[in-house]
Design a protein around this motif. Structure first.
Motif, short mmCIF file in Angstrom:
data_model
loop_
_atom_site.label_atom_id
_atom_site.label_comp_id
_atom_site.label_asym_id
_atom_site.label_seq_id
_atom_site.Cartn_x
_atom_site.Cartn_y
_atom_site.Cartn_z
N VAL A 17 32.29 45.67 38.49
CA VAL A 17 33.60 45.77 39.13
C VAL A 17 34.50 44.63 38.65
CG1 VAL A 17 34.84 45.70 41.34
CG2 VAL A 17 32.69 46.93 41.18
N VAL A 18 33.94 43.42 38.64
CA VAL A 18 34.71 42.25 38.20
C VAL A 18 35.13 42.42 36.74
CG1 VAL A 18 34.51 39.77 37.73
CG2 VAL A 18 33.70 40.68 39.90
N ASN A 19 34.20 42.90 35.93
CA ASN A 19 34.47 43.12 34.50
C ASN A 19 35.60 44.15 34.32
OD1 ASN A 19 33.63 42.66 31.70
ND2 ASN A 19 33.03 44.82 31.74
N LEU A 20 35.54 45.23 35.12
CA LEU A 20 36.57 46.27 35.03
C LEU A 20 37.93 45.71 35.41
CD1 LEU A 20 37.05 49.49 34.80
CD2 LEU A 20 37.12 49.38 37.27
N LEU A 21 37.96 44.92 36.47
CA LEU A 21 39.25 44.37 36.93
C LEU A 21 39.83 43.40 35.89
CD1 LEU A 21 38.38 43.86 40.70
CD2 LEU A 21 39.96 45.54 39.74
N PHE A 22 38.97 42.58 35.30
CA PHE A 22 39.46 41.68 34.25
C PHE A 22 39.96 42.49 33.05
CE2 PHE A 22 37.00 37.91 36.01
CZ PHE A 22 38.13 37.14 36.24
N ALA A 23 39.23 43.58 32.74
CA ALA A 23 39.64 44.41 31.61
C ALA A 23 41.02 45.03 31.87
CB ALA A 23 38.62 45.52 31.37
N GLN A 24 41.35 45.20 33.13
CA GLN A 24 42.66 45.78 33.48
C GLN A 24 43.69 44.69 33.79
OE1 GLN A 24 43.18 48.88 32.87
NE2 GLN A 24 41.01 49.05 32.32
N GLY A 25 43.43 43.50 33.32
CA GLY A 25 44.45 42.46 33.40
C GLY A 25 44.44 41.61 34.66
N ALA A 26 43.34 41.64 35.42
CA ALA A 26 43.30 40.76 36.61
C ALA A 26 43.45 39.31 36.16
CB ALA A 26 41.98 40.96 37.35
N GLU A 27 44.26 38.57 36.88
CA GLU A 27 44.51 37.17 36.51
C GLU A 27 43.72 36.20 37.38
OE1 GLU A 27 48.77 36.87 36.66
OE2 GLU A 27 49.02 38.26 35.00
N GLY A 28 43.16 36.71 38.44
CA GLY A 28 42.32 35.90 39.32
C GLY A 28 41.53 36.82 40.22
N ILE A 29 40.26 36.49 40.46
CA ILE A 29 39.40 37.34 41.30
C ILE A 29 38.58 36.46 42.23
CG2 ILE A 29 37.48 39.00 41.29
CD1 ILE A 29 38.45 40.08 38.66
N ALA A 30 38.39 36.94 43.44
CA ALA A 30 37.45 36.28 44.36
C ALA A 30 36.55 37.36 44.95
CB ALA A 30 38.20 35.56 45.47
N VAL A 31 35.27 37.05 45.07
CA VAL A 31 34.32 38.00 45.65
C VAL A 31 33.79 37.38 46.94
CG1 VAL A 31 32.16 39.26 45.33
CG2 VAL A 31 33.67 38.86 43.38
N ASN A 32 34.03 38.06 48.04
CA ASN A 32 33.68 37.53 49.37
C ASN A 32 34.13 36.08 49.53
OD1 ASN A 32 32.61 39.92 50.24
ND2 ASN A 32 30.67 39.05 50.92
N GLY A 33 35.33 35.83 49.10
CA GLY A 33 35.91 34.50 49.27
C GLY A 33 35.44 33.47 48.26
N ARG A 34 34.69 33.90 47.25
CA ARG A 34 34.23 32.95 46.23
C ARG A 34 35.00 33.22 44.94
NH1 ARG A 34 30.89 29.15 46.60
NH2 ARG A 34 30.26 28.15 44.67
N ARG A 35 35.70 32.24 44.45
CA ARG A 35 36.55 32.40 43.28
C ARG A 35 35.72 32.50 42.00
NH1 ARG A 35 41.96 30.84 42.76
NH2 ARG A 35 42.70 31.55 40.75
N ILE A 36 36.06 33.46 41.18
CA ILE A 36 35.38 33.65 39.90
C ILE A 36 36.02 32.71 38.87
CG2 ILE A 36 34.81 35.33 38.09
CD1 ILE A 36 33.52 35.92 40.85
#
Lengths: 108, 229
Positions: A4-23
């Motif tokens: 999921v994280v990989n897909l979001l980055f592939a679609q241009g995500a500039e920042g991601i957090a999973v359950n409040g933990r920053r990637i």
């Protein structure tokens, strides 16, 4: 989760957090038997909330695409995994809360 | 009536309020601490002892890293307080360079391992898993066939094969990694063994290198949507 994280980055995500933990650029995923560990954080189980900042339309289209995330789509049938998402005009992500040292790396 | 008893009463009331405020603060801190401990305890229920051992190991390592960072910050403060000309500029330049290396924006070198995986039919998920395992072993910089990889660089499956940031990487995959050699070698060894048991894999080897040079870089992309809050 990695998918999921990989897909979001592939679609241009500039920042991601999973359950409040920053990637971060050094983030690693681990865990077993339904538990997820991100870096040296505490383990967590479902439900998992992924928050991403970026082009909302691109990310939503990708998540909506039935051919994306084939592994998760298969698990939706096999293990009743639920994947839902919603857009928001203002998503806040927490800052990373640990060390980002790279002691073995030096610039050439 | 003299003013002294009134003053004494006022002082006594202020003391009382202070005591209550302190008690309230202590209760609040205790509640937060208990809730936080309960949350951690809940998250650890059902976790097997091996995973727990790995978690504790990771925590120790994170603590050591934070100690090192604390020491570095103390040194930095001393350097800045010295007031020497150019001290602040140097500190800022060093920090910017470190962050650029972390983000994969500049070429880097250091000790590490170089893995070679030759196979037909391996998927993006296989490469993602391999890179994630190396990241979990403390990889600080990774390159696959002259493509720089950090978390956030998408590894995807295309019709022509596995792509890193949209560019297909044709096997054999040469994965160069910089980091703690002992941890990286242990993971590389395990990965090589597992890969060699896979029928699709023709070759899976690794070597330790005291000076891995990674020249590939990621193009800087300015944020369009994200702003610091």
């Amino acid at each position: 989760m990695q998918d999921v994280v990989n897909l979001l980055f592939a679609q241009g995500a500039e920042g991601i957090a999973v359950n409040g933990r920053r990637i971060t650029p050094l983030t690693a995923f681990s865990g077993s038997e339904g538990q997820i560990v991100i870096d040296q954080g505490t383990p967590f189980t479902a439900p998992v909330k992924v928050a991403a900042v970026g082009d909302r339309n691109r990310m939503q289209e990708a998540l909506d695409d039935p051919s994306a995330l084939p592994d998760i789509r298969a698990r939706q049938v096999q293990f009743q995994v639920h994947l839902t998402f919603e857009g928001s005009p203002d998503v806040s992500l927490p800052a990373y809360d640990s060390s980002l040292q790279i002691p073995h790396v030096s610039s050439t | 009536m003299s003013a002294r008893p009134r003053t004494a009463r006022r002082a006594s009331r202020a003391r009382g309020i202070s005591v209550w405020l302190i008690a309230l603060l202590v209760a609040l801190v205790a509640t937060v601490q208990i809730r936080s401990e309960a949350e951690v305890e809940r998250s650890l229920v059902g976790i097997d002892s091996t995973s727990l051992a790995f978690l504790i190991d990771d925590l120790h390592r994170a603590n050591e890293s934070l100690d090192a960072e604390k020491a570095a910050l103390v040194r930095l403060r001393a350097q800045l307080q010295s007031g020497q000309s150019g001290a602040a500029d140097q500190v800022l330049t060093d920090e910017a360079n470190r962050l650029r290396a972390l983000e994969g924006l500049v070429p880097v070198q250091g000790p590490g391992v170089v893995m070679v995986i030759d196979a037909s039919g391996l998927q993006a998920l296989d490469l993602q898993d391999a890179l994630n395992s190396l990241a979990a072993a403390g990889a600080e910089a990774i390159d696959v066939n002259q493509r720089r990889v950090v978390t956030g660089v998408p590894v995807t499956q295309t019709r022509d094969g596995v792509a890193i940031d949209g560019v297909v990487v044709v096997p054999p995959w040469k994965i160069s990694v910089i980091g703690d050699v002992n941890r990286l070698a242990a993971v590389a060894d395990l990965m090589a063994q597992q890969l060699r048991a896979d029928r699709r894999v023709r070759e899976a080897t690794y070597r330790i290198d005291s000076d891995v040079v990674i020249r590939s870089v990621i193009s800087e992309r300015p944020f369009v949507y994200a702003v610091a809050s």
